[in-house]
Design a protein around this motif. Sequence first.
Motif, PDB file in Angstrom:
ATOM      1  N   TRP A 168      48.371  34.062  49.225  1.00 54.88           N
ATOM      2  CA  TRP A 168      47.934  33.513  47.926  1.00 54.88           C
ATOM      3  C   TRP A 168      46.973  34.490  47.284  1.00 54.88           C
ATOM      4  CZ3 TRP A 168      43.276  31.325  45.854  1.00 54.88           C
ATOM      5  CH2 TRP A 168      43.461  30.569  44.679  1.00 54.88           C
ATOM      6  N   LYS A 169      47.462  35.214  46.250  1.00 58.97           N
ATOM      7  CA  LYS A 169      46.620  36.210  45.588  1.00 58.97           C
ATOM      8  C   LYS A 169      46.783  36.116  44.068  1.00 58.97           C
ATOM      9  CE  LYS A 169      46.188  39.698  49.215  1.00 58.97           C
ATOM     10  NZ  LYS A 169      46.343  41.130  49.567  1.00 58.97           N
ATOM     11  N   PRO A 170      46.041  35.217  43.441  1.00 56.44           N
ATOM     12  CA  PRO A 170      46.109  35.117  41.983  1.00 56.44           C
ATOM     13  C   PRO A 170      45.503  36.355  41.324  1.00 56.44           C
ATOM     14  CG  PRO A 170      44.345  33.751  42.835  1.00 56.44           C
ATOM     15  CD  PRO A 170      45.103  34.250  44.023  1.00 56.44           C
ATOM     16  N   GLU A 171      45.799  36.544  40.047  1.00 57.49           N
ATOM     17  CA  GLU A 171      45.228  37.652  39.301  1.00 57.49           C
ATOM     18  C   GLU A 171      43.711  37.490  39.216  1.00 57.49           C
ATOM     19  OE1 GLU A 171      46.811  40.280  38.097  1.00 57.49           O
ATOM     20  OE2 GLU A 171      48.741  39.571  38.874  1.00 57.49           O
ATOM     21  N   ALA A 172      43.006  38.605  39.184  1.00 58.23           N
ATOM     22  CA  ALA A 172      41.537  38.566  39.152  1.00 58.23           C
ATOM     23  C   ALA A 172      41.017  37.760  37.970  1.00 58.23           C
ATOM     24  CB  ALA A 172      40.977  39.985  39.115  1.00 58.23           C
ATOM     25  N   VAL A 173      41.714  37.856  36.834  1.00 53.10           N
ATOM     26  CA  VAL A 173      41.251  37.141  35.637  1.00 53.10           C
ATOM     27  C   VAL A 173      41.258  35.634  35.852  1.00 53.10           C
ATOM     28  CG1 VAL A 173      43.546  36.988  34.576  1.00 53.10           C
ATOM     29  CG2 VAL A 173      41.494  36.992  33.134  1.00 53.10           C
ATOM     30  N   GLN A 174      42.151  35.161  36.739  1.00 51.41           N
ATOM     31  CA  GLN A 174      42.221  33.723  36.989  1.00 51.41           C
ATOM     32  C   GLN A 174      40.947  33.211  37.642  1.00 51.41           C
ATOM     33  OE1 GLN A 174      45.806  32.488  38.953  1.00 51.41           O
ATOM     34  NE2 GLN A 174      45.196  30.349  39.070  1.00 51.41           N
ATOM     35  N   TYR A 175      40.344  34.027  38.512  1.00 53.31           N
ATOM     36  CA  TYR A 175      39.085  33.621  39.134  1.00 53.31           C
ATOM     37  C   TYR A 175      37.986  33.471  38.085  1.00 53.31           C
ATOM     38  CZ  TYR A 175      41.012  34.673  43.770  1.00 53.31           C
ATOM     39  OH  TYR A 175      41.765  34.672  44.922  1.00 53.31           O
ATOM     40  N   TYR A 176      37.973  34.369  37.103  1.00 48.78           N
ATOM     41  CA  TYR A 176      36.956  34.301  36.065  1.00 48.78           C
ATOM     42  C   TYR A 176      37.140  33.063  35.186  1.00 48.78           C
ATOM     43  CZ  TYR A 176      35.502  39.049  37.227  1.00 48.78           C
ATOM     44  OH  TYR A 176      35.031  40.167  37.890  1.00 48.78           O
ATOM     45  N   GLU A 177      38.384  32.795  34.823  1.00 49.63           N
ATOM     46  CA  GLU A 177      38.661  31.660  33.934  1.00 49.63           C
ATOM     47  C   GLU A 177      38.514  30.331  34.660  1.00 49.63           C
ATOM     48  OE1 GLU A 177      42.531  32.440  32.439  1.00 49.63           O
ATOM     49  OE2 GLU A 177      41.874  34.030  31.060  1.00 49.63           O
ATOM     50  N   ASP A 178      39.206  30.198  35.793  1.00 54.59           N
ATOM     51  CA  ASP A 178      39.153  28.944  36.541  1.00 54.59           C
ATOM     52  C   ASP A 178      37.791  28.741  37.196  1.00 54.59           C
ATOM     53  OD1 ASP A 178      41.786  28.656  35.844  1.00 54.59           O
ATOM     54  OD2 ASP A 178      42.593  29.147  37.812  1.00 54.59           O
ATOM     55  N   GLY A 179      37.241  29.834  37.722  1.00 51.70           N
ATOM     56  CA  GLY A 179      35.970  29.728  38.428  1.00 51.70           C
ATOM     57  C   GLY A 179      34.859  29.182  37.561  1.00 51.70           C
ATOM     58  N   ALA A 180      34.769  29.648  36.332  1.00 51.35           N
ATOM     59  CA  ALA A 180      33.727  29.170  35.416  1.00 51.35           C
ATOM     60  C   ALA A 180      33.905  27.682  35.121  1.00 51.35           C
ATOM     61  CB  ALA A 180      33.768  29.978  34.124  1.00 51.35           C
ATOM     62  N   ARG A 181      35.161  27.271  34.949  1.00 52.56           N
ATOM     63  CA  ARG A 181      35.434  25.860  34.650  1.00 52.56           C
ATOM     64  C   ARG A 181      35.127  24.964  35.839  1.00 52.56           C
ATOM     65  NH1 ARG A 181      39.695  23.353  36.168  1.00 52.56           N
ATOM     66  NH2 ARG A 181      41.011  25.213  36.348  1.00 52.56           N
TER      67      ARG A 181
END
Length: 230
Positions: A131-144
């Motif tokens: 399971w390796k999502p794109e790095a940008v997903q961590y920034y978007e989902d992580g903040a939410r």
Amino acid sequence: MCLFRREPLALINLKKKNEETGEEELASRLDHCKAKATRHIFLIRHSQYHLDGRADKDRTLTPLGREQAELTGRRLASLGLKFDQIIHSSMTRATETTEIISKHLPGVKKISTDLLREGAPIEPDPPVSHWKPEAVQYYEDGARIEAAFRNFIHRADAKQEEDSYEIFVCHANVIRYIVCRALQFPPEGWLRLSLNNGSITHLVIRPNGRVALRALGDTGFMPPDKITRT
């Protein structure tokens, strides 16, 4: 800004303290800001759903998933607690799980929120290969998801007199991250926790801000052949 969620002393402007009655005034103001009640947070993972759906609206609960939600609803009702509300993710599988659970808890209001939608909260440590999502997903989902934690997981309002019992129906990644954050464990370890569909995780937040975990991913109320983790 909900100031009651913070340490009471942080809410007092010490520079404005009256020089003559300073200590008494400070004690009085601190007492006014202190929480008195305990919050009980029940985090429910949605039931099994159709993984092959292209869009969220197509990822509805399977027949087994609906059975799981019924079992979870019965379990929550059997606790005999006065639940204050059910807050749920706006995703289809969480919404459908909520609708089934709520039938067993008549009169409990339901609130939908995008904050609790599934996502990638933070890059896991140790990493995993499957399971390796794109790095940008961590920034978007992580903040939410962090916003969801800060918004929902806090000590009671100072005006709250009685203990409260709240249900949150959402997703495995969200629940795992919230548990790590609430217990002050390294949040990067969230992927080490495993949660079954329809499981119940119970957090307790005391007036002094101390958090305890009473149950993690409980599905002991389900027959073995009804338990899944998809």
